[in-house]
Design an enzyme around this catalytic site. Structure first.
Site, short mmCIF file in Angstrom:
data_model
loop_
_atom_site.label_atom_id
_atom_site.label_comp_id
_atom_site.label_asym_id
_atom_site.label_seq_id
_atom_site.Cartn_x
_atom_site.Cartn_y
_atom_site.Cartn_z
N LYS A 126 -1.24 -8.95 -10.90
CA LYS A 126 -2.24 -9.53 -9.99
C LYS A 126 -2.94 -10.73 -10.61
O LYS A 126 -3.29 -11.67 -9.89
CB LYS A 126 -3.26 -8.47 -9.57
N LYS A 210 7.39 -5.45 -4.20
CA LYS A 210 6.97 -4.38 -3.30
C LYS A 210 6.31 -4.96 -2.04
O LYS A 210 5.73 -6.06 -2.09
CB LYS A 210 6.05 -3.38 -4.01
N LYS A 213 -0.07 -5.84 0.94
CA LYS A 213 -1.05 -6.44 1.86
C LYS A 213 -1.31 -7.89 1.48
O LYS A 213 -1.63 -8.72 2.31
CB LYS A 213 -2.41 -5.74 1.75
N1 AQP Z 1 5.16 -0.98 -1.07
C1 AQP Z 1 4.68 0.23 -1.20
N2 AQP Z 1 5.50 1.31 -1.15
C2 AQP Z 1 5.01 2.57 -1.27
N3 AQP Z 1 3.68 2.83 -1.47
C3 AQP Z 1 2.84 1.79 -1.52
N4 AQP Z 1 1.51 1.70 -1.69
C4 AQP Z 1 1.13 0.39 -1.68
N5 AQP Z 1 2.20 -0.38 -1.51
C5 AQP Z 1 3.28 0.45 -1.40
C6 AQP Z 1 0.63 2.84 -1.85
O1 AQP Z 1 -0.41 2.73 -0.87
C7 AQP Z 1 -1.60 3.28 -1.41
C8 AQP Z 1 -2.76 2.37 -1.19
O2 AQP Z 1 -2.64 1.23 -1.94
P1 AQP Z 1 -3.86 0.26 -2.22
O3 AQP Z 1 -4.66 0.06 -1.01
O4 AQP Z 1 -4.59 0.72 -3.41
O5 AQP Z 1 -3.13 -1.04 -2.50
P2 AQP Z 1 -2.05 -1.43 -3.55
O6 AQP Z 1 -1.34 -0.27 -4.15
O7 AQP Z 1 -2.67 -2.37 -4.52
O8 AQP Z 1 -0.97 -2.16 -2.68
P3 AQP Z 1 -1.08 -2.99 -1.37
O9 AQP Z 1 -1.28 -2.09 -0.19
O10 AQP Z 1 0.08 -3.85 -1.24
O11 AQP Z 1 -2.39 -3.86 -1.51
P4 AQP Z 1 -2.65 -5.19 -2.35
O12 AQP Z 1 -1.71 -6.22 -1.86
O13 AQP Z 1 -4.08 -5.50 -2.01
O14 AQP Z 1 -2.42 -4.88 -3.78
C9 AQP Z 1 -1.33 3.60 -2.87
O15 AQP Z 1 -1.06 4.98 -2.98
C10 AQP Z 1 -0.11 2.81 -3.17
O16 AQP Z 1 0.68 3.42 -4.19
#
Ligand code: AQP
Length: 347
Positions: A126, A210, A213
């Site tokens: 990040k 992956k 968001k």
């Molecule tokens: N691509 C993915 N495949 C499976 N699980 C996923 N998670 C996130 N992306 C995937 C799971 O969703 C939960 C919530 O995640 P978060 O809101 O903490 O965000 P994150 O893991 O940092 O990933 P995001 O959703 O893509 O957000 P950004 O872009 O803001 O980093 C977690 O259980 C995560 O494992």
């Protein structure tokens, strides 16, 4: 105190099993959030004591956006409920409404070691090349995550595969706190619940990244609120290759985008990849992609509809979140009393 994580010993924790997890209100939830975590939230609530949080304190570690944060927080809460998390069975609340998270995070800041955090790959991903310009909060994110879980003495954490390393850090912090403060078995060593076909959903544009968001390309992800047309278009344009689908799982090797679409189909249809290939092996993407779109729409359209209904009544949603915060506070308060006593704070 040494920098190495404490040797992993079996937990002597004797308290009850409890599930905790959360998602950041950094944007609308996507299919990866849903298949990787949210479907497990729903499944677990029938047999476990579950606490699900919208982690708004985490959301300000990257870009603070005061104009939209409260609205996005409600949207994530609505997504939980629309996907099937029942506020009567599970505790649903907003992280910043329970002060135990920040208090315990500070104490854990004094337990965790810099070297442990420097190894966290999510921070490296990040922060990119500009780590020195990142917020201290982004670096400290996994310590707050450990506090989120352990403020409730949660024993199990349903998450996607990307969170595996952070969960290992939570276990190290719990173990070191128990050791340093001579409180054996005080905190459980939380177990990640990662298994399942949706544990790692990849970008529709690049099978090595992956689904996220924060990806600038909306075409890279299927949002829970996308309509049938948007889902069909995104899947139609999803990166693939000119070859037909393989007949066996081994044939997916070296074809990450194809493997991802098969994984999504398998997760949505509740079967394994071999079963999908038994049906689709040898066929082309021209037939497969519309069938995948139909499956995705059948699952997501009712969730999107329910989210619209819930977000149209923010007062009702806020009442659920306030009740959840009261219930979460009631669980965390006696644990924090014990923590203050164990640390030796003036009382
Ligand atoms: N691509 C993915 N495949 C499976 N699980 C996923 N998670 C996130 N992306 C995937 C799971 O969703 C939960 C919530 O995640 P978060 O809101 O903490 O965000 P994150 O893991 O940092 O990933 P995001 O959703 O893509 O957000 P950004 O872009 O803001 O980093 C977690 O259980 C995560 O494992």
């Amino acid at each position: 105190m040494s920098e190495a994580p404490p040797a992993s010993t079996p937990s002597s924790y004797l308290g009850p099993a409890r599930v905790f997890s959360g998602m950041q209100p950094t944007g609308g939830l996507h299919l990866g959030n849903y298949l990787g975590a949210l479907v497990k939230f729903v499944r677990l609530q029938d047999t476990q004591d579950c606490i699900y949080c919208v982690v708004d304190l985490h959301a300000i570690t990257a870009d603070a956006n005061p104009a939209t944060l409260a609205q996005q927080t409600r949207e994530v809460a609505a997504a939980y409920i629309a996907a099937g998390v029942d506020p009567k069975k599970s505790v649903i609340f907003v992280q910043s409404a329970v002060l135990a998270h920040t208090e315990l995070a500070w104490i854990f800041n004094c337990v965790a070691r810099m070297g442990w955090l420097e190894r966290m790959t999510q921070f490296k991903d990040k922060a990119g090349k500009h780590a020195e310009r990142s917020s201290v909060g982004l670096f400290d994110y996994p310590v707050l995550q450990a506090a989120d879980i352990l403020a409730y003495k949660a024993t199990h954490v349903p998450v996607g595969e990307d969170q595996k390393q952070h969960l290992e850090l939570s276990r190290d912090i719990a173990q070191k706190f128990n050791n340093d403060f001579a409180a054996p078995g005080f905190f459980p060593l939380p177990e990640p619940l990662i298994q399942g076909p949706g544990a790692r959903i990849m970008s529709l544009r690049d099978g090595k990244k992956k689904m996220s968001k924060s990806d600038p390309s909306d075409a890279s992800r299927i949002n829970l609120t996308d309509d049938a047309d948007a889902i069909a278009q995104k899947l139609k344009r999803a990166t693939t290759d000119p070859h037909p689908l393989p007949e066996t799982v081994e044939g997916l090797e070296g074809r990450p985008e194809v493997e991802n679409l098969i994984g999504i189909y398998a997760a949505l249809a509740n079967v394994d990849a071999a079963a999908v290939l038994a049906e689709w092996g040898g066929k082309g993407f021209g037939a497969f992609k519309p069938a995948l779109a139909d499956l995705a729409v059948a699952r997501l359209a009712p969730i999107a509809g329910e989210m619209r209904r819930l977000t149209a009544d923010p007062a009702a949603l806020d009442a659920i979140l306030r009740d959840g915060a009261d219930r979460a506070n009631a669980i965390a308060a006696p644990i924090m009393d014990d923590v203050r006593r164990i640390v030796g704070f003036w009382r």
